[in-house]
Design an enzyme around this catalytic site. Structure first.
Site, PDB file in Angstrom:
ATOM      1  N   GLU A 151       0.819  -1.165   0.094  1.00  0.00           N
ATOM      2  CA  GLU A 151       0.135   0.035  -0.045  1.00  0.00           C
ATOM      3  C   GLU A 151       0.927   1.321   0.001  1.00  0.00           C
ATOM      4  O   GLU A 151       2.030   1.309   0.633  1.00  0.00           O
ATOM      5  CB  GLU A 151      -0.902  -0.079   1.216  1.00  0.00           C
ATOM      6  CG  GLU A 151      -1.790   1.088   1.493  1.00  0.00           C
ATOM      7  CD  GLU A 151      -2.684   0.991   2.641  1.00  0.00           C
ATOM      8  OE1 GLU A 151      -3.589   1.807   2.890  1.00  0.00           O
ATOM      9  OE2 GLU A 151      -2.402   0.195   3.376  1.00  0.00           O
ATOM     10  N   LYS A 190      -9.439   2.491  -2.488  1.00  0.00           N
ATOM     11  CA  LYS A 190      -9.880   1.799  -1.157  1.00  0.00           C
ATOM     12  C   LYS A 190     -11.376   2.046  -0.631  1.00  0.00           C
ATOM     13  O   LYS A 190     -11.512   3.405  -0.314  1.00  0.00           O
ATOM     14  CB  LYS A 190      -9.073   2.060  -0.072  1.00  0.00           C
ATOM     15  CG  LYS A 190      -8.808   1.299   1.116  1.00  0.00           C
ATOM     16  CD  LYS A 190      -7.542   1.757   2.055  1.00  0.00           C
ATOM     17  CE  LYS A 190      -7.234   0.865   3.334  1.00  0.00           C
ATOM     18  NZ  LYS A 190      -6.556   1.535   3.983  1.00  0.00           N
ATOM     19  N   CYS A 215      -5.619  -3.402   2.353  1.00  0.00           N
ATOM     20  CA  CYS A 215      -5.300  -3.182   3.947  1.00  0.00           C
ATOM     21  C   CYS A 215      -6.547  -3.540   4.591  1.00  0.00           C
ATOM     22  O   CYS A 215      -7.022  -4.766   4.750  1.00  0.00           O
ATOM     23  CB  CYS A 215      -4.663  -2.203   4.184  1.00  0.00           C
ATOM     24  SG  CYS A 215      -3.475  -2.264   5.674  1.00  0.00           S
TER      25      CYS A 215
END
Length: 267
Positions: free
Chosen positions: A41, A109, A143
């Protein structure tokens, strides 16, 4: 498909330094005939909460230009993370390029990490992405998304490989490893978790990058340090396992949606 988990210690907000590291690893990937390299990330900056300074506009992004050139030079597909800052709005992205530098996917995300203040600085995305890398259906996630199994069920209807790029701290490493295996087992697909290592922004990261098979077998696991961890995956394993143990055929998404709606009304 030959995949490399590109676990790195990118420091913190040090783009030029990390570009040098990534270039070295991508040249190594070329030598080892890797098809697809996956980085953590926010690959070049680390997990920055300063998107106004380190985020980039995709129409004029030095980081995107760098990875495009590296993909073409090394003839390797790349998955990397990028903080984007456009029109006063910051989003956290995972981008996939093919071996010619063409963009295949750009995922924002969906779940900014509110516990770590990410949600104060970044706006969540609202769409999933699916692409094909060397003919393999791939869907990138990031994540904290790992804690939300619903989106994995959606993308795994088509995707057989799900990269999860991360900045997951050492303090919750057991959660990371357990959830990677759980997502692989319940979705019957390959989960490729690529985490950063080292120190950054006041946090410690051990890495623990992992490749997990559709049956939950850990194909590769690396703790700390920088480097490529190479794993060869056979897509037919996912198809064969889904056919022999057809869990997805027993799912009832329409009912789940109705139950969710009913539960919401009762709150």
């Amino acid at each position: 498909m030959r995949i490399a988990l590109g676990q790195i210690d990118m420091g913190f907000e040090e783009k030029e330094k990390t570009m040098t590291l990534c270039s070295r690893l991508l040249a190594e990937a070329k030598e080892k005939q890797v098809d697809f390299v996956i980085f953590p990330e926010m690959t070049l900056t680390g997990f920055t909460l300063n998107p106004e300074t380190y985020g980039e506009d995709r129409k004029n992004s030095p980081s995107m230009a760098f990875f495009r050139e590296e993909a073409k030079k090394n003839h390797v597909a790349i998955c990397y993370g990028l903080p984007v800052y456009e029109n006063g709005v910051a989003t956290n992205h995972c981008i996939i390029l093919d071996e010619n530098g063409n963009q295949l996917a750009d995922y924002a995300k969906i779940h900014p990490f509110s516990f770590g203040a990410e949600a104060k600085h970044y706006t969540g995305g609202n769409a999933l992405q699916l692409c094909e890398v060397k003919g393999v259906p791939v869907a990138p996630l990031i994540c904290y998304d790992l804690r939300f199994p619903e989106i994995f069920q959606i993308v795994s209807e088509q995707a057989k490989v799900i990269p999860v790029i991360a900045s997951w701290p050492t303090a919750r490493r057991e959660h990371w490893m357990t959830l990677l295996k759980a997502r692989a087992i319940e979705n019957q697909c390959f989960i490729l978790g690529v985490n950063r290592s080292g120190e950054g922004g006041g946090l410690s990261y051990i890495g623990d990058s992992m490749a997990v098979s559709p049956t939950g077998e850990v194909l590769a696991h690396v703790e700390g340090g920088n480097g490529l961890t190479i794993v060869d995956i056979d897509l037919s394993e996912a198809d064969a396992y889904r056919n022999s143990f057809p869990v997805k055929a027993d799912r009832k998404p329409v009912l789940y949606h109705a139950l969710w709606e009913e539960s919401s009304k009762q709150k």
